[in-house]
Design an enzyme around this catalytic site. Structure first.
Site, PDB file in Angstrom:
ATOM      1  N   GLU A   1       0.049  -0.919   5.718  1.00  0.00           N
ATOM      2  CA  GLU A   1       1.114  -0.628   6.729  1.00  0.00           C
ATOM      3  C   GLU A   1       0.859   0.858   6.826  1.00  0.00           C
ATOM      4  O   GLU A   1       1.106   1.498   7.900  1.00  0.00           O
ATOM      5  CB  GLU A   1       2.443  -0.758   6.001  1.00  0.00           C
TER       6      GLU A   1
ATOM      7  N   ASP B   1       0.981  -1.211  -0.013  1.00  0.00           N
ATOM      8  CA  ASP B   1      -0.072  -0.004   0.220  1.00  0.00           C
ATOM      9  C   ASP B   1       0.968   1.252   0.034  1.00  0.00           C
ATOM     10  O   ASP B   1       2.021   1.330   0.611  1.00  0.00           O
ATOM     11  CB  ASP B   1      -0.986   0.093   1.211  1.00  0.00           C
TER      12      ASP B   1
HETATM   13  N1  BES Z   1       8.677   2.942   5.474  1.00  0.00           N
HETATM   14  C1  BES Z   1       8.038   3.885   6.330  1.00  0.00           C
HETATM   15  C2  BES Z   1       8.567   4.078   7.732  1.00  0.00           C
HETATM   16  C3  BES Z   1      10.222   4.296   7.740  1.00  0.00           C
HETATM   17  C4  BES Z   1      10.500   5.674   7.056  1.00  0.00           C
HETATM   18  C5  BES Z   1      11.107   3.795   8.157  1.00  0.00           C
HETATM   19  C6  BES Z   1      11.844   6.046   7.182  1.00  0.00           C
HETATM   20  C7  BES Z   1      12.505   4.110   8.039  1.00  0.00           C
HETATM   21  C8  BES Z   1      12.753   5.353   7.405  1.00  0.00           C
HETATM   22  C9  BES Z   1       6.413   3.345   6.594  1.00  0.00           C
HETATM   23  O1  BES Z   1       6.133   3.160   5.360  1.00  0.00           O
HETATM   24  C10 BES Z   1       5.736   4.715   7.295  1.00  0.00           C
HETATM   25  O2  BES Z   1       5.565   5.585   6.502  1.00  0.00           O
HETATM   26  N2  BES Z   1       5.306   4.352   8.261  1.00  0.00           N
HETATM   27  C11 BES Z   1       4.481   5.236   8.922  1.00  0.00           C
HETATM   28  C12 BES Z   1       3.798   4.851  10.281  1.00  0.00           C
HETATM   29  C13 BES Z   1       2.426   4.352   9.905  1.00  0.00           C
HETATM   30  C14 BES Z   1       1.755   3.750  11.377  1.00  0.00           C
HETATM   31  C15 BES Z   1       1.462   5.027   9.182  1.00  0.00           C
HETATM   32  C16 BES Z   1       5.108   6.603   9.472  1.00  0.00           C
HETATM   33  O3  BES Z   1       6.373   6.264  10.077  1.00  0.00           O
HETATM   34  O4  BES Z   1       4.536   7.547   9.563  1.00  0.00           O
HETATM   35 MN    MN Z   2       7.182   2.056   4.109  1.00  0.00          MN
HETATM   36 MN    MN Z   3       5.343   4.910   4.520  1.00  0.00          MN
END
Ligand code: BES
Ligand code: MN
Ligand code: MN
Length: 461
Positions: A160, A95
């Site tokens: 995710e 996603d």
């Molecule tokens: N891939 C990201 C997380 C990430 C960003 C890991 C930069 C390492 C470095 C992931 O898809 C993401 O965006 N996660 C969200 C959390 C989610 C609960 C909405 C985030 O970090 O805001």
């Molecule tokens: Mn991600």
């Molecule tokens: Mn992300």
């Protein structure tokens, strides 16, 4: 040993000769608008899962299948053809984030195009492009050598970006099917172009909405202004009172469980090259503003935060309207570090707003998703294997990072399946994840696939 070298070389050559085809196949995957938060894209979510199942099958993972959940689907598949060798569980997400503001994209976000060595489209870096790299690394070995040096399992989720609401229960229900030695996650980044990284820490999060309501209707600001509390003003006073001038969060108990950095870890952090001047000019700011006493990388990787994600209320239309609004709302979130507990932090945050709001208004709090922070051990043999694979492929030493972003399921891999995660990411700092013109740097994409082939072989040693 010699055989390993030959096998890797064959697979890597295959990757090189198939670059054009891979680029076209990735474009096709990116064309599916898999925005998990958008109810109108429910069909696209299923289409994307089916498309990835086909990619896995074409790579040689014949049992690949779509598994329904009460939300968007999960894709699984496995190839257990290396008896006595480790089993790796490859995780990624299909996603993507919404694409607005659309007018800031140079082209349609779902019609990938190449510009300056980068493939630009939503999901290139986060995370369809990185998932694709794993599938093709496996394919390259299977199409040349015919057999993988380790056992692999895939788990690709579609939720995710909305906090993985159904994945923990999927893990619970499928513990045996997902049993492995460790998890490999490619959903993070490199330090810079040519500078590979292994991420060993992610922040957790809590997210809530705070609505402040005052009078029972919007009021004339001349007739009533001066006598009646303005909810928008009360809200910003409350928000501003969360931090002191040193950037420290004043919510009582907020830091109670935060584990301070050890001297050793601070040394490790100091070794990671970072240039604040460049960081500031990239972002177009004159000054940074963070918690006093910590470096930028420490602030984003190891310290908890409180952020206002959005704030709205009152009159926001054209021109001027003199009004004392009846209500105002803010969406706020905190990034968390070990050993903060998201449920506890959300309680403390909610209590802070309730306790500090004057009687002239009422406060309503709505909670959204959360996730726990993680720090994973870096002294494991598979970490050394990945480090070797990355350094040989990129011809550069590997940096060990704690990142500020969150992947909530990583904590669940540990608590539910008992598995540590290896975070091998290929996004560059200018990948613009969650922003317009998201991209993946193609030379990094190609070399990254080669490093994943090497990983498969070095994990087996
Ligand atoms: N891939 C990201 C997380 C990430 C960003 C890991 C930069 C390492 C470095 C992931 O898809 C993401 O965006 N996660 C969200 C959390 C989610 C609960 C909405 C985030 O970090 O805001
Ligand atoms: Mn991600
Ligand atoms: Mn992300």
């Amino acid at each position: 040993m010699e055989r390993t070298g030959e096998a890797m070389e064959q697979a890597i050559n295959y990757l090189k000769t198939n670059r054009e085809r891979y680029l076209e196949e990735l474009k096709a995957l990116l064309a599916i608008p898999s925005i998990s938060s958008d109810p109108e894209r429910k069909g696209a979510m299923m289409e994307c899962a089916e498309h990835c199942t086909d990619l896995l099958k074409a790579a040689g993972i014949e049992n690949a299948a779509v598994k329904e959940t009460s939300g968007h689907p999960v894709v699984t598949g496995s190839l257990m053809d290396a008896p006595g060798k480790p089993t790796i569980l490859i995780y990624g997400h299909l996603d993507v984030q919404p694409v607005d503001p659309l007018d800031l994209w140079e082209k349609d976000p779902f019609e990938a195009h190449v510009k300056n060595d980068r493939l630009v489209a939503r999901g290139t870096a986060d995370d369809k492009g990185q998932v694709f790299m794993h599938i093709k690394a496996v394919e390259a070995v299977l199409k040349t050598v015919g057999r993988l040096p380790v056992n692999v399992k895939f788990i690709l989720e579609s939720e995710e970006e909305i906090g993985s609401p159904n994945l923990a229960s999927f893990l619970e229900a499928n513990k045996d099917m997902l049993n492995a030695d460790f998890v490999v996650v490619s959903d993070s980044g490199m330090l810079a172009e040519g500078k590979p990284a292994i991420t060993y820490g992610l922040r957790g999060m809590t997210y809530l909405e705070i609505e402040v309501t005052g009078p029972n209707r919007d009021l004339h600001s001349g007739t009533y202004g001066g006598a009646v509390a303005n909810p928008a003003e009360i809200l910003v006073r409350l928000l501003a009172s969360v931090k002191d001038n040193q950037g420290r969060i004043l919510i009582p108990g907020f830091y109670d469980r935060v584990i301070d950095l050890t001297g050793e870890e601070r040394e490790l952090f100091a070794k990671v090259p970072h240039d604040d001047a460049k960081y500031m000019s990239d972002l177009g700011v004159e000054e940074l503003w963070g918690e006093a006493g910590y470096s930028t990388r420490e602030q984003t990787g190891t310290r908890p935060t409180f952020e206002v994600n959005g704030i709205y209320g009152g009159f926001t239309g054209h021109g001027a309207k003199t009004v004392l609004p009846a209500r105002a709302t803010a969406k706020v979130s905190s990034r968390l570090v070990p050993d903060q507990d998201p449920d506890e932090i959300v309680e403390l945050t909610e209590k802070f707003f309730r306790d500090n709001a004057p009687k002239s208004v009422s406060v309503k709090v709505t909670r959204f998703h959360g996730g726990r922070p993680t720090v994973t051990p870096i002294d494991r043999p598979y970490i050394k294997a990945a480090e070797r694979a990355l350094s040989e492929s990129f011809n550069h030493e590997v940096y060990f990072l704690r990142e500020g972003g969150s992947i909530p399921i990583v904590a669940d891999f540990k608590t539910i399946l008992g598995l540590d995660s290896l975070l091998l990411g290929y996004a560059l700092p200018d990948a613009r994840t969650h922003s317009p013109n998201e991209n993946i740097h193609l030379p990094t994409f190609y070399t990254g696939m080669e490093s994943l082939v090497r990983c498969l072989y070095y994990f087996a040693e």
